[in-house]
Structures are given as C-alpha cells and as structure tokens.
Enzyme design. Structure first.
Site, PDB file in Angstrom:
ATOM      1  N   ASN A  11       0.873  -1.118   0.171  1.00  0.00           N
ATOM      2  CA  ASN A  11       0.035   0.026  -0.113  1.00  0.00           C
ATOM      3  C   ASN A  11       0.847   1.178  -0.104  1.00  0.00           C
ATOM      4  O   ASN A  11       1.567   1.303   1.024  1.00  0.00           O
ATOM      5  CB  ASN A  11      -0.950  -0.037   1.164  1.00  0.00           C
ATOM      6  CG  ASN A  11      -1.709   1.415   1.370  1.00  0.00           C
ATOM      7  OD1 ASN A  11      -1.648   2.316   0.509  1.00  0.00           O
ATOM      8  ND2 ASN A  11      -2.485   1.123   2.595  1.00  0.00           N
ATOM      9  N   TRP A  12       1.040   1.865  -1.022  1.00  0.00           N
ATOM     10  CA  TRP A  12       1.986   2.962  -1.156  1.00  0.00           C
ATOM     11  C   TRP A  12       1.253   4.194  -0.573  1.00  0.00           C
ATOM     12  O   TRP A  12       2.068   5.187  -0.477  1.00  0.00           O
ATOM     13  CB  TRP A  12       2.219   3.247  -2.681  1.00  0.00           C
ATOM     14  CG  TRP A  12       3.262   2.538  -3.053  1.00  0.00           C
ATOM     15  CD1 TRP A  12       3.602   1.187  -2.796  1.00  0.00           C
ATOM     16  CD2 TRP A  12       4.141   2.431  -4.471  1.00  0.00           C
ATOM     17  NE1 TRP A  12       4.821   0.643  -3.566  1.00  0.00           N
ATOM     18  CE2 TRP A  12       5.047   1.614  -4.606  1.00  0.00           C
ATOM     19  CE3 TRP A  12       4.030   3.652  -5.231  1.00  0.00           C
ATOM     20  CZ2 TRP A  12       6.008   1.326  -5.758  1.00  0.00           C
ATOM     21  CZ3 TRP A  12       5.031   3.341  -6.328  1.00  0.00           C
ATOM     22  CH2 TRP A  12       5.815   2.362  -6.537  1.00  0.00           C
ATOM     23  N   LYS A  13       0.123   4.061  -0.333  1.00  0.00           N
ATOM     24  CA  LYS A  13      -0.613   5.546   0.300  1.00  0.00           C
ATOM     25  C   LYS A  13      -0.122   6.775  -0.654  1.00  0.00           C
ATOM     26  O   LYS A  13      -0.417   6.421  -1.716  1.00  0.00           O
ATOM     27  CB  LYS A  13      -0.040   5.703   1.713  1.00  0.00           C
ATOM     28  CG  LYS A  13      -0.454   4.446   2.701  1.00  0.00           C
ATOM     29  CD  LYS A  13       0.070   4.551   4.212  1.00  0.00           C
ATOM     30  CE  LYS A  13      -0.257   3.563   4.703  1.00  0.00           C
ATOM     31  NZ  LYS A  13      -0.103   3.440   6.386  1.00  0.00           N
ATOM     32  N   HIS A  95      -9.453   1.064   4.948  1.00  0.00           N
ATOM     33  CA  HIS A  95      -8.097   1.358   5.568  1.00  0.00           C
ATOM     34  C   HIS A  95      -8.523   2.262   6.964  1.00  0.00           C
ATOM     35  O   HIS A  95      -9.442   3.139   6.809  1.00  0.00           O
ATOM     36  CB  HIS A  95      -7.183   2.110   4.633  1.00  0.00           C
ATOM     37  CG  HIS A  95      -5.798   1.974   5.263  1.00  0.00           C
ATOM     38  ND1 HIS A  95      -5.271   2.662   6.209  1.00  0.00           N
ATOM     39  CD2 HIS A  95      -4.907   0.902   5.100  1.00  0.00           C
ATOM     40  CE1 HIS A  95      -4.316   2.754   6.538  1.00  0.00           C
ATOM     41  NE2 HIS A  95      -3.784   1.366   5.947  1.00  0.00           N
ATOM     42  N   GLU A  97      -6.738   4.711   8.090  1.00  0.00           N
ATOM     43  CA  GLU A  97      -6.719   6.197   7.590  1.00  0.00           C
ATOM     44  C   GLU A  97      -7.991   6.664   7.028  1.00  0.00           C
ATOM     45  O   GLU A  97      -8.050   7.849   7.083  1.00  0.00           O
ATOM     46  CB  GLU A  97      -5.460   6.343   6.888  1.00  0.00           C
ATOM     47  CG  GLU A  97      -4.104   6.065   7.598  1.00  0.00           C
ATOM     48  CD  GLU A  97      -3.042   5.539   6.781  1.00  0.00           C
ATOM     49  OE1 GLU A  97      -2.981   5.372   5.769  1.00  0.00           O
ATOM     50  OE2 GLU A  97      -1.892   4.983   7.395  1.00  0.00           O
ATOM     51  N   GLU A 165      -5.473  -4.862  10.482  1.00  0.00           N
ATOM     52  CA  GLU A 165      -4.274  -3.819  10.949  1.00  0.00           C
ATOM     53  C   GLU A 165      -4.506  -2.966  12.122  1.00  0.00           C
ATOM     54  O   GLU A 165      -5.468  -2.269  12.132  1.00  0.00           O
ATOM     55  CB  GLU A 165      -4.412  -2.857   9.871  1.00  0.00           C
ATOM     56  CG  GLU A 165      -4.200  -3.565   8.499  1.00  0.00           C
ATOM     57  CD  GLU A 165      -3.501  -2.493   7.533  1.00  0.00           C
ATOM     58  OE1 GLU A 165      -2.508  -2.822   6.794  1.00  0.00           O
ATOM     59  OE2 GLU A 165      -4.223  -1.272   7.220  1.00  0.00           O
ATOM     60  N   GLY A 171       2.628   2.290  10.687  1.00  0.00           N
ATOM     61  CA  GLY A 171       3.668   3.309  10.561  1.00  0.00           C
ATOM     62  C   GLY A 171       4.543   3.687  11.856  1.00  0.00           C
ATOM     63  O   GLY A 171       5.113   4.510  11.832  1.00  0.00           O
ATOM     64  N   SER A 210       3.483  -1.965  10.322  1.00  0.00           N
ATOM     65  CA  SER A 210       4.876  -2.389  10.387  1.00  0.00           C
ATOM     66  C   SER A 210       5.412  -3.579  10.057  1.00  0.00           C
ATOM     67  O   SER A 210       6.428  -4.155  10.708  1.00  0.00           O
ATOM     68  CB  SER A 210       5.353  -2.121  11.948  1.00  0.00           C
ATOM     69  OG  SER A 210       5.109  -0.451  12.314  1.00  0.00           O
ATOM     70  N   GLY A 231       2.774  -1.084   4.201  1.00  0.00           N
ATOM     71  CA  GLY A 231       2.762   0.247   3.645  1.00  0.00           C
ATOM     72  C   GLY A 231       4.155   0.618   3.399  1.00  0.00           C
ATOM     73  O   GLY A 231       4.750   0.532   2.387  1.00  0.00           O
ATOM     74  N   GLY A 232       4.799   1.444   4.419  1.00  0.00           N
ATOM     75  CA  GLY A 232       6.165   1.910   4.240  1.00  0.00           C
ATOM     76  C   GLY A 232       7.050   1.059   3.799  1.00  0.00           C
ATOM     77  O   GLY A 232       7.866   1.487   2.660  1.00  0.00           O
TER      78      GLY A 232
HETATM   79  P1  PGA Z   1       2.850   0.357   7.611  1.00  0.00           P
HETATM   80  O1  PGA Z   1       1.428   0.408   7.132  1.00  0.00           O
HETATM   81  O2  PGA Z   1       3.571  -1.004   6.942  1.00  0.00           O
HETATM   82  O3  PGA Z   1       3.634   1.525   6.936  1.00  0.00           O
HETATM   83  O4  PGA Z   1       2.715   0.454   9.064  1.00  0.00           O
HETATM   84  C1  PGA Z   1       0.605  -0.443   6.932  1.00  0.00           C
HETATM   85  C2  PGA Z   1      -0.696  -0.080   6.202  1.00  0.00           C
HETATM   86  O5  PGA Z   1      -1.207   0.809   6.683  1.00  0.00           O
HETATM   87  O6  PGA Z   1      -1.334  -0.776   5.369  1.00  0.00           O
END
Ligand code: PGA
Length: 247
Positions: A11-13, A95, A97, A165, A171, A210, A231-232
């Site tokens: 997930n590149w956000k 998600h 977010e 998640e 993050g 993470s 994500g990251g």
């Molecule tokens: P993260 O994000 O791996 O940067 O913690 C995961 C996500 O929000 O899908």
C-alpha cells in the site's frame, strides 16, 4: 482443508511519482517463485502507468479506495470502474486512515465493497482496533464487529481478503506479539466461517502494521496469517522483496 493462497500487497498510500515506477519494475524483476500472490496498490494517478510498467509480470495492481457510487458529481473521488479501467484488479477498502480521517463507517465500507465487486475488483477489507480499544480489552469485539459490518452478503462466492491492521501498529514500528496476532486472526476466521460457511475458511487474512523484512517470516508463518498488507516497507523494492521472500 486447503489453506488460502497467501497475498502480499503493498500500500503506497499518498506516495509515488512517475520516478517511483522503477521500484515497481524492480519488484517484478526480483520476484522468484513466490508461493502466493503479490500486488502493489499505488496512488490512483499511477495505476495506469504501473499497469504499463508491469505488463506481463506476476505483480497485480490495486487501488487504495473507491467511491460507493458508480459515477456522478463527486469531485475528487474515484469509482471502482475507473480503477478497473486503469488496470487494477484489487482495491483496499476501509483502511483505518480512511475510517479515522474521513469518518468511514462499516456500512459505507460495505457499500464500497459492493461497488468494487460490481466492477470486478477483489476487495481487501481492512479492520483493526485502536490502542485505547486494545487497552480496554475490546480488540476482539471491535475487530469482529468491523468484519460483520464491513463484509456484505454480496461477497459470498467472490474472491476477497481481510486485512487485520491494528491502528497502533501502522507506521509506528510497533507490532503485536505473535500470540496477539494469532488470537485476532482466529477470531476473524471464526467470524468469516459464521458469515460465509466453508468459503469463509478460504479467505486470506492478511496482517498489516509495521511489517518489514526482519519481522516478516515470524508474522507470515503465524497461525491464520495469509499474507501481509505492507505500507512503508513496500515503497522500496528491496524491502518489499525481503518481505515477499519470507513467505
Ligand atoms: P505500515 O502501513 O506497513 O507502514 O505500518 C501498513 C498499512 O497501513 O497498510
């Protein structure tokens, strides 16, 4: 019973300009024999270009959200059909977010799932508790409630994934212990079987929050973990490949 085919999705956000397509190409080039599926979910602006960059490779493409409506006066939004038209075969929905930042409810997420299915997209539906909810002993109730509320009956017979998640692990570099992950994933599995019968046993339940190369093997081999939503660490091909290699 056959285990669900694992899925590792990046997930590149809101990250990635054209120059980042090189990372996607490097992921595709670095994939060996993977015992599962791999997907990248770039921002909507990059889906079509990433489709071109990854044509003929084993990396699938996904969106990060879609509108529940098919089209109309919704400035700035993207429909499921638009994502499919651009080359996506999956879409992340619900998600945290989006739940936290845009007030998305379980009912709205469920409506988006229906829209995704009608566009032929495979939804990856995210659920997860906040730190306050975990501390209050509510993690299982919150997560299973989100599963029940966000997965409409229309999913019966369709391909989809659930991503657990924990909001506090996204993050932050923090991850739950393996027994904590397994406890939640088992509760999600039981809820899926309750909702969808035997088919519910085949739905991959991804872990997200993470995930990195150094913790991927332990997480990916935990009971009822059927992949990861990353994500990251999906922004750099070397890190993402390190996670995929732990499958
Ligand atoms: P993260 O994000 O791996 O940067 O913690 C995961 C996500 O929000 O899908």
């Amino acid at each position: 019973m056959t285990a669900p085919t694992p899925l590792i999705a990046g997930n590149w956000k809101m990250n990635g300009l054209a120059a980042a397509l090189g990372e996607a190409r490097a992921v595709a080039a670095g994939l060996g024999q993977v015992p599962g599926r791999v997907a990248l979910c770039p921002p909507a602006t990059l889906v079509d270009r990433m489709r071109q960059a990854l044509a003929g490779t084993a990396v699938a493409l996904g969106g990060q959200d879609c509108r529940a409506e098919d089209n109309g006066a919704f400035t700035g939004d993207v429909s499921a059909a638009m994502l499919a038209d651009a080359g996506a075969s999956l879409v992340i929905l619900g998600h945290s977010e989006r739940r936290a930042g845009y007030g998305e409810t379980d009912a709205l997420v469920a409506a988006k799932v229906v829209a995704a299915l009608s566009a032929g997209l495979e939804p990856i539906v995210c659920v997860g508790e906040t730190l306050e909810q975990r501390k209050a002993g509510e993690a299982l109730a919150v997560v299973t409630g989100q599963v029940r509320g966000s997965l409409p009956a229309a999913l019966a017979g369709k391909a989809f994934a659930v991503a657990y998640e924990p909001v506090w692990a996204i993050g932050t570099g923090l991850t739950p212990t393996t027994p904590e992950i397994e406890e939640v994933h088992k509760a999600i599995r039981a809820t899926l079987v309750e909702q969808f019968g035997a088919e519910g046993a085949k739905v991959p339940i991804l872990y997200g929050g993470s995930v990195k190369p150094s913790n991927a093997a332990e997480i990916l081999h935990a009971a009822e973990v059927g992949g990861a939503l990353v994500g990251g660490a999906s922004l750099k091909a070397a890190d993402f490949l390190g996670i995929i290699g732990a499958l």
